[in-house]
Design a protein around this motif. Structure first.
Motif, PDB file in Angstrom:
ATOM      1  N   GLN A 169     -17.101 -72.368 -21.202  1.00  0.00           N
ATOM      2  CA  GLN A 169     -16.752 -70.949 -21.015  1.00  0.00           C
ATOM      3  C   GLN A 169     -17.351 -70.639 -22.389  1.00  0.00           C
ATOM      4  O   GLN A 169     -17.920 -69.435 -22.377  1.00  0.00           O
ATOM      5  N   ALA A 170     -17.503 -71.029 -23.419  1.00  0.00           N
ATOM      6  CA  ALA A 170     -18.129 -70.559 -24.652  1.00  0.00           C
ATOM      7  C   ALA A 170     -19.542 -70.535 -24.646  1.00  0.00           C
ATOM      8  O   ALA A 170     -20.158 -69.560 -25.041  1.00  0.00           O
ATOM      9  N   TRP A 171     -20.403 -71.681 -23.940  1.00  0.00           N
ATOM     10  CA  TRP A 171     -21.492 -71.327 -23.780  1.00  0.00           C
ATOM     11  C   TRP A 171     -21.903 -70.059 -22.874  1.00  0.00           C
ATOM     12  O   TRP A 171     -22.942 -69.427 -23.102  1.00  0.00           O
ATOM     13  N   GLU A 172     -21.269 -70.038 -21.755  1.00  0.00           N
ATOM     14  CA  GLU A 172     -21.503 -68.620 -20.817  1.00  0.00           C
ATOM     15  C   GLU A 172     -21.282 -67.677 -21.831  1.00  0.00           C
ATOM     16  O   GLU A 172     -22.091 -66.614 -22.007  1.00  0.00           O
ATOM     17  N   HIS A 173     -20.025 -67.362 -22.764  1.00  0.00           N
ATOM     18  CA  HIS A 173     -20.242 -66.270 -23.380  1.00  0.00           C
ATOM     19  C   HIS A 173     -21.173 -66.119 -24.514  1.00  0.00           C
ATOM     20  O   HIS A 173     -21.529 -65.024 -24.755  1.00  0.00           O
ATOM     21  N   LEU A 174     -21.535 -67.158 -25.197  1.00  0.00           N
ATOM     22  CA  LEU A 174     -22.618 -67.136 -26.068  1.00  0.00           C
ATOM     23  C   LEU A 174     -23.934 -66.834 -25.435  1.00  0.00           C
ATOM     24  O   LEU A 174     -24.918 -65.952 -25.985  1.00  0.00           O
ATOM     25  N   GLY A 175     -24.157 -67.033 -24.070  1.00  0.00           N
ATOM     26  CA  GLY A 175     -25.526 -66.536 -23.554  1.00  0.00           C
ATOM     27  C   GLY A 175     -25.475 -65.119 -23.103  1.00  0.00           C
ATOM     28  O   GLY A 175     -26.697 -64.799 -22.969  1.00  0.00           O
TER      29      GLY A 175
ATOM     30  N   GLU B  33     -28.562 -60.483 -29.760  1.00  0.00           N
ATOM     31  CA  GLU B  33     -28.865 -61.272 -31.074  1.00  0.00           C
ATOM     32  C   GLU B  33     -27.922 -60.816 -32.105  1.00  0.00           C
ATOM     33  O   GLU B  33     -27.612 -61.513 -32.929  1.00  0.00           O
ATOM     34  N   GLU B  34     -27.686 -59.453 -32.143  1.00  0.00           N
ATOM     35  CA  GLU B  34     -26.692 -58.956 -33.199  1.00  0.00           C
ATOM     36  C   GLU B  34     -25.418 -59.457 -32.857  1.00  0.00           C
ATOM     37  O   GLU B  34     -24.866 -59.763 -34.197  1.00  0.00           O
ATOM     38  N   ASP B  35     -24.900 -59.523 -31.854  1.00  0.00           N
ATOM     39  CA  ASP B  35     -23.496 -60.126 -31.735  1.00  0.00           C
ATOM     40  C   ASP B  35     -23.388 -61.410 -32.019  1.00  0.00           C
ATOM     41  O   ASP B  35     -22.387 -61.901 -32.402  1.00  0.00           O
ATOM     42  N   ALA B  36     -24.350 -62.459 -31.762  1.00  0.00           N
ATOM     43  CA  ALA B  36     -24.405 -63.708 -31.775  1.00  0.00           C
ATOM     44  C   ALA B  36     -24.467 -63.993 -33.485  1.00  0.00           C
ATOM     45  O   ALA B  36     -23.808 -64.676 -33.957  1.00  0.00           O
ATOM     46  N   MET B  37     -25.231 -62.998 -34.282  1.00  0.00           N
ATOM     47  CA  MET B  37     -25.193 -63.104 -35.754  1.00  0.00           C
ATOM     48  C   MET B  37     -23.695 -62.816 -36.175  1.00  0.00           C
ATOM     49  O   MET B  37     -23.513 -63.460 -37.358  1.00  0.00           O
ATOM     50  N   HIS B  38     -23.060 -61.873 -35.720  1.00  0.00           N
ATOM     51  CA  HIS B  38     -21.644 -61.423 -35.855  1.00  0.00           C
ATOM     52  C   HIS B  38     -20.808 -62.606 -36.144  1.00  0.00           C
ATOM     53  O   HIS B  38     -20.107 -63.038 -36.663  1.00  0.00           O
ATOM     54  N   VAL B  39     -20.890 -63.374 -34.638  1.00  0.00           N
ATOM     55  CA  VAL B  39     -20.259 -64.563 -34.253  1.00  0.00           C
ATOM     56  C   VAL B  39     -20.335 -65.414 -35.566  1.00  0.00           C
ATOM     57  O   VAL B  39     -19.414 -66.232 -35.896  1.00  0.00           O
ATOM     58  N   LEU B  40     -21.555 -65.815 -35.897  1.00  0.00           N
ATOM     59  CA  LEU B  40     -21.953 -66.876 -36.783  1.00  0.00           C
ATOM     60  C   LEU B  40     -21.346 -66.396 -37.955  1.00  0.00           C
ATOM     61  O   LEU B  40     -20.825 -67.488 -38.576  1.00  0.00           O
TER      62      LEU B  40
ATOM     63  N   MET C 243     -10.452 -68.401 -23.120  1.00  0.00           N
ATOM     64  CA  MET C 243     -11.472 -69.463 -23.188  1.00  0.00           C
ATOM     65  C   MET C 243     -11.061 -70.633 -24.061  1.00  0.00           C
ATOM     66  O   MET C 243     -10.871 -70.861 -24.988  1.00  0.00           O
ATOM     67  N   ASN C 244     -10.964 -71.735 -23.102  1.00  0.00           N
ATOM     68  CA  ASN C 244     -10.653 -73.068 -23.592  1.00  0.00           C
ATOM     69  C   ASN C 244     -11.457 -74.094 -23.342  1.00  0.00           C
ATOM     70  O   ASN C 244     -10.976 -75.256 -23.427  1.00  0.00           O
ATOM     71  N   SER C 245     -12.414 -73.859 -22.709  1.00  0.00           N
ATOM     72  CA  SER C 245     -13.584 -74.949 -22.606  1.00  0.00           C
ATOM     73  C   SER C 245     -14.963 -74.648 -23.009  1.00  0.00           C
ATOM     74  O   SER C 245     -15.457 -73.425 -23.477  1.00  0.00           O
ATOM     75  N   SER C 246     -15.721 -75.521 -23.503  1.00  0.00           N
ATOM     76  CA  SER C 246     -16.859 -75.688 -23.996  1.00  0.00           C
ATOM     77  C   SER C 246     -18.084 -74.840 -22.992  1.00  0.00           C
ATOM     78  O   SER C 246     -18.821 -74.074 -23.304  1.00  0.00           O
TER      79      SER C 246
END
Length: 65
Positions: A6-12, A16-23, A1-4
Motif C-alpha cells: 500500500q505504501a508503494w502504491e501511494h508513493l507511486g 515530485e513535490e509531494d514525494a520531497m515533502h514526504v522525505l 495503510m498497513n502494508s508495504s
C-alpha cells in the motif's frame, strides 16, 4: 495503510513535490525522535539507511553520465 504494498502504491501516485515533502517530513520526524532519545535504534537505522540510499543513488547517477 498497513502494508508495504500500500505504501508503494501511494508513493507511486505522488507528485515530485509531494514525494520531497514526504522525505522531508520523515527526516524531521526521525530527527526529533533522535533529539528526544539519542540512543534510539529506529532513528539511527533510518539515518543509516538514508545515507546508504543517498550514496547508491549518487553512484547510479554517476554511472549514467
Amino acid at each position: 495503510m498497513n502494508s508495504s504494498n500500500q505504501a508503494w502504491e501511494h508513493l507511486g501516485e505522488l507528485t515530485e513535490e509531494d514525494a520531497m515533502h514526504v522525505l522531508t517530513r520523515l527526516f524531521s520526524m526521525y530527527e526529533e525522535q533522535e533529539k528526544r532519545d539519542p540512543g534510539n535504534k529506529a532513528s539511527a537505522l533510518f539515518f543509516r539507511n538514508l545515507i546508504t540510499a543517498l550514496g547508491q543513488t549518487s553512484a547510479c547517477n554517476l554511472n549514467r553520465r
